[in-house]
Scaffold this motif. Structure first.
Motif, mmCIF file in Angstrom:
data_model
loop_
_atom_site.group_PDB
_atom_site.id
_atom_site.type_symbol
_atom_site.label_atom_id
_atom_site.label_comp_id
_atom_site.label_asym_id
_atom_site.label_seq_id
_atom_site.Cartn_x
_atom_site.Cartn_y
_atom_site.Cartn_z
ATOM 1 N N LEU A 373 3.941 6.036 13.868
ATOM 2 C CA LEU A 373 4.965 5.018 14.114
ATOM 3 C C LEU A 373 4.365 3.618 14.104
ATOM 4 N N TYR A 374 3.195 3.469 14.729
ATOM 5 C CA TYR A 374 2.587 2.147 14.791
ATOM 6 C C TYR A 374 2.146 1.681 13.412
ATOM 7 N N LYS A 375 1.632 2.598 12.586
ATOM 8 C CA LYS A 375 1.192 2.198 11.247
ATOM 9 C C LYS A 375 2.357 1.602 10.455
ATOM 10 N N LYS A 376 3.528 2.250 10.517
ATOM 11 C CA LYS A 376 4.695 1.719 9.807
ATOM 12 C C LYS A 376 5.158 0.393 10.413
ATOM 13 N N THR A 377 5.126 0.315 11.751
ATOM 14 C CA THR A 377 5.541 -0.925 12.413
ATOM 15 C C THR A 377 4.581 -2.063 12.089
ATOM 16 N N THR A 398 -5.366 -4.529 8.914
ATOM 17 C CA THR A 398 -6.524 -3.760 9.383
ATOM 18 C C THR A 398 -6.842 -4.073 10.838
ATOM 19 N N VAL A 399 -6.806 -5.350 11.197
ATOM 20 C CA VAL A 399 -7.104 -5.735 12.582
ATOM 21 C C VAL A 399 -6.083 -5.124 13.539
ATOM 22 N N LYS A 400 -4.799 -5.185 13.171
ATOM 23 C CA LYS A 400 -3.760 -4.605 14.025
ATOM 24 C C LYS A 400 -3.996 -3.115 14.249
ATOM 25 N N VAL A 401 -4.196 -2.392 13.159
ATOM 26 C CA VAL A 401 -4.309 -0.934 13.265
ATOM 27 C C VAL A 401 -5.615 -0.527 13.936
ATOM 28 N N PHE A 481 -0.101 5.354 -5.538
ATOM 29 C CA PHE A 481 -1.182 5.652 -4.597
ATOM 30 C C PHE A 481 -1.175 4.583 -3.505
ATOM 31 N N SER A 482 -1.180 5.022 -2.249
ATOM 32 C CA SER A 482 -1.034 4.095 -1.126
ATOM 33 C C SER A 482 -2.332 3.416 -0.724
ATOM 34 N N GLY A 483 -3.434 3.721 -1.392
ATOM 35 C CA GLY A 483 -4.706 3.086 -1.061
ATOM 36 C C GLY A 483 -5.544 3.961 -0.147
ATOM 37 N N LEU A 484 -6.708 3.445 0.218
ATOM 38 C CA LEU A 484 -7.697 4.200 0.978
ATOM 39 C C LEU A 484 -7.706 3.837 2.460
ATOM 40 N N PHE A 485 -6.737 3.058 2.903
ATOM 41 C CA PHE A 485 -6.743 2.590 4.288
ATOM 42 C C PHE A 485 -6.721 3.755 5.272
ATOM 43 N N ASP A 486 -5.791 4.687 5.106
ATOM 44 C CA ASP A 486 -5.670 5.816 6.039
ATOM 45 C C ASP A 486 -6.899 6.712 5.984
ATOM 46 N N ASP A 487 -7.489 6.864 4.803
ATOM 47 C CA ASP A 487 -8.673 7.704 4.672
ATOM 48 C C ASP A 487 -9.861 7.101 5.410
ATOM 49 N N TYR A 488 -10.048 5.794 5.270
ATOM 50 C CA TYR A 488 -11.122 5.138 6.008
ATOM 51 C C TYR A 488 -10.853 5.177 7.515
ATOM 52 N N MET A 489 -9.594 5.040 7.905
ATOM 53 C CA MET A 489 -9.268 5.087 9.321
ATOM 54 C C MET A 489 -9.597 6.448 9.915
#
Length: 618
Positions: A373-377, A398-401, A481-489
């Motif tokens: 939920l926070y990622k979408k927000t 990135t800073v927020k998440v 492709f949504s990118g690598l953000f979630d994978d790095y997280m």
């Protein structure tokens, strides 16, 4: 995907003549596009260099709807873009040097396009040229008289904002893709990943992610071996002291070795000193079209003070609200955990045993739901803040998440460690997090994409009269492709678990290795078959994530030193020699800082020695 010249743009340069042309990318226009608008865009793209045009090779597509443009580029255009972006290439003497177009004969294979430039580099360079196509004089789009373009505006960017250009994506090369899949994930073996082949096909950014994923997984082997060695100890806390000391050294040495390894990779990939090109503003950026007083060009402007007000009075309160929900979840877990412990001690029945583990499982599900939920927000808030450039947008997101994930994933563990000082509860909580969260991730990472792929194959449309165009359209119909953000997280959270708290649960490394071996194949499967091929991006490292992982290394020093200081063996030692636990902790931190600095200095000296020998000098 090579085609005969046919309807392609005529090549005026004698040195770039070729029998067939490989399609590198596709522009998909709106279905009801006016024919004159399509012809106008084609004319802009293929304008010869003699009049300042990019001279991109364009094919009308010849699909049934007439809204496909196939794009490619001449060898001269790609080589000039290579010089402009500062790529390094191997010269005839075997050294990596910044490419120069005027002296291209001094570089190895510069006359052989397929050997000199990989597919990912060709597609990245083509994207750079297309994105930087600008209007030279004020005009309007034929067929759309209300859509006025001003000098200096980026054409494709504006057409995307007007929904005239619907998609802009690179194409797969099926023979190369099939070969890569066979070497990468189709065969069930433990062979190293073909990182150079991944880089050649998907670009440096994707290659660095999979390289780091594999490197991190291999680095966990030493910790897994130590955990099996510690299993032979008696069931006491002395093994935690050994493991905590190892964690401190492991987290530091691992990242220092990775920095050196990534520099070597960037050197041979030619991006160690590459120049980040100026990108146009984001398609989603909103503002007032004004004339720049310095450059004299028309551009969108949004007052920075409005963005600051949005951040302070909307974004910040919402972020604090989610952080408050995280803290509430921790308090409810602690209350429920105490109640379950009391019930277990009063009654040793089967139901009480189940209730003993239920709080951890439910709280883990709560964390995962809150993360989603926070990622979408956070993405919606960052979009609403209206950042002009993609890099700024990604940094704020990135800073927020990162802030939220750090508190949500590690806050309760820090509370148990530093305040409650309950090692057994910490072990129980960490094991629940690893098992439940990894199960959820595997379902999201493998099962859902697999079912999605099967459904796509099952409902695949019939092949039309032009199989090549049907394949092009099929590639475009895949989700982006949504990118690598979630994978790095996910790797960030894993690194935190293993470096901060694994001394209380030594089998953390074994669980993560098992997860990551599967992760490599599922991520590769999604990238090759489930999503559109992403445009390759040049990179010289893993970027801001390098800093994030190093910060966890600093936290691991404090956490592991504290866990050592509260172990019964150390407390008995302090009582025997009349040393206060606080003093012992300070001594530990001081000694660790000295060792930490010595390790970093050794790596810096080693890297400087390599530079003096010319191993990485461009």
């Amino acid at each position: 995907m090579r085609q005969a010249m046919g309807s392609w743009t005529a090549i005026s340069c004698s040195c770039c003549q070729m029998d067939s042309i490989q399609t590198l990318a596709v522009i998909q226009l709106r279905p009801n596009i006016k024919p004159e608008a399509k012809q106008w865009l084609m004319a802009l793209l293929e304008a010869p260099a003699t009049i300042g045009g990019p001279h991109i090779l364009v094919h009308p597509g010849e699909d049934n709807e007439g809204h496909i443009l196939l794009l490619s580029a001449t060898e001269c255009l790609l080589l000039q873009a290579t010089e402009h972006l500062g790529y390094a290439k191997m010269d005839c003497h075997g050294f990596m040097r910044t490419f120069c177009y005027s002296s291209r004969t001094n570089f190895l294979h510069s006359d052989k396009r397929e050997l000199f430039l990989s597919l990912s580099e060709q597609q990245f360079l083509l994207k750079y040229v297309v994105e930087n196509l600008k209007v030279q004089a004020e005009t309007y789009i034929p067929g759309y008289p209300d859509c006025i373009l001003y000098p200096g505006q980026h054409v494709v960017h504006l057409l995307q904002k007007l929904k005239i250009v619907v998609k802009f994506y690179p194409l797969h090369d099926k023979p190369r893709l099939d070969s890569l899949k066979t070497r990468w994930y189709a065969q069930l073996n433990l062979a190293p990943q073909p990182i150079d082949a991944i880089c050649s096909y998907f670009g440096e950014s994707v290659a660095f992610y999979f390289d780091f994923l594999g490197y991190f997984t291999v680095s966990l082997m030493s910790m897994m071996l130590l955990s099996y060695f510690c299993a032979f100890f008696q069931d006491s806390l002395d093994k935690y002291v050994v493991f905590a000391l190892f964690n401190i050294l492991w987290s530091t040495i691992t990242m220092e070795f990775w920095k050196r390894h990534s520099c070597v990779q960037a050197y041979f990939w030619g991006t160690l000193q590459w120049k980040s090109y100026l990108k146009p503003c984001r398609v989603q950026f909103r503002g007032t079209l004004t004339k720049n007083a310095i450059t004299g060009k028309w551009e969108l402007y949004y007052p920075p003070w409005k963005r600051v007000l949005r951040v302070l009075f909307v974004t910040l309160p919402i972020v604090c609200l989610f952080l408050g929900l995280t803290v509430d979840g921790m308090l409810i877990f602690l209350y429920w955990e105490k109640w379950a412990q009391d019930q277990y001690h009063k009654s040793n029945q089967f139901f009480a045993t189940i209730m003993l583990y239920l709080p951890s499982v439910i709280h883990t599900f709560f964390m995962e739901i809150l993360n989603a939920l926070y990622k979408k927000t956070a993405a919606a808030l960052t979009e609403w803040e209206n950042h002009k450039h993609e890099s700024t947008f990604q940094n704020y997101l990135t800073v927020k998440v990162l802030l939220f994930r750090f508190l949500n994933c590690f806050g309760l563990l820090f509370y148990i460690t530093f305040y409650l000082q309950d090692v057994h509860l910490l072990k129980k909580r960490l094991s629940s997090l690893l098992i439940v969260s990894q199960t959820i991730n595997q379902v999201n990472e493998f099962l859902l994409p697999y079912l999605q792929q099967k459904l796509k194959v099952g409902f695949k449309s019939q092949v039309g009269t032009n199989p090549f165009i049907d394949e092009v359209v099929s590639d475009g119909d895949l989700p982006s492709f949504s990118g690598l953000f979630d994978d790095y997280m996910e790797l960030f959270v894993q690194f935190g678990y293993v470096s901060l708290f694994s001394c209380v649960y030594p089998f953390t490394a074994a669980l993560l290795i098992l997860n990551n071996i599967t992760e490599i194949r599922t991520d590769a499967f999604k990238l090759c078959q489930v999503f559109q091929k992403p445009f390759p991006e040049a990179a010289d490292s893993i970027g801001i994530w390098q800093v994030a992982f190093e910060m966890l290394g600093y936290f691991s020093v404090i956490t592991n030193c504290f866990l050592i200081s509260i172990s019964p063996e150390v407390q008995a030692f302090c009582e025997e020699y009349e040393v206060g636990p606080e003093s012992f902790l300070l001594y530990m931190l001081g000694a660790e800082c000295e060792v930490f600095q010595l390790i970093k200095n050794d790596f810096i000296q080693a890297n400087c020695g390599c530079l003096q020998k010319g191993e990485f000098e461009l």
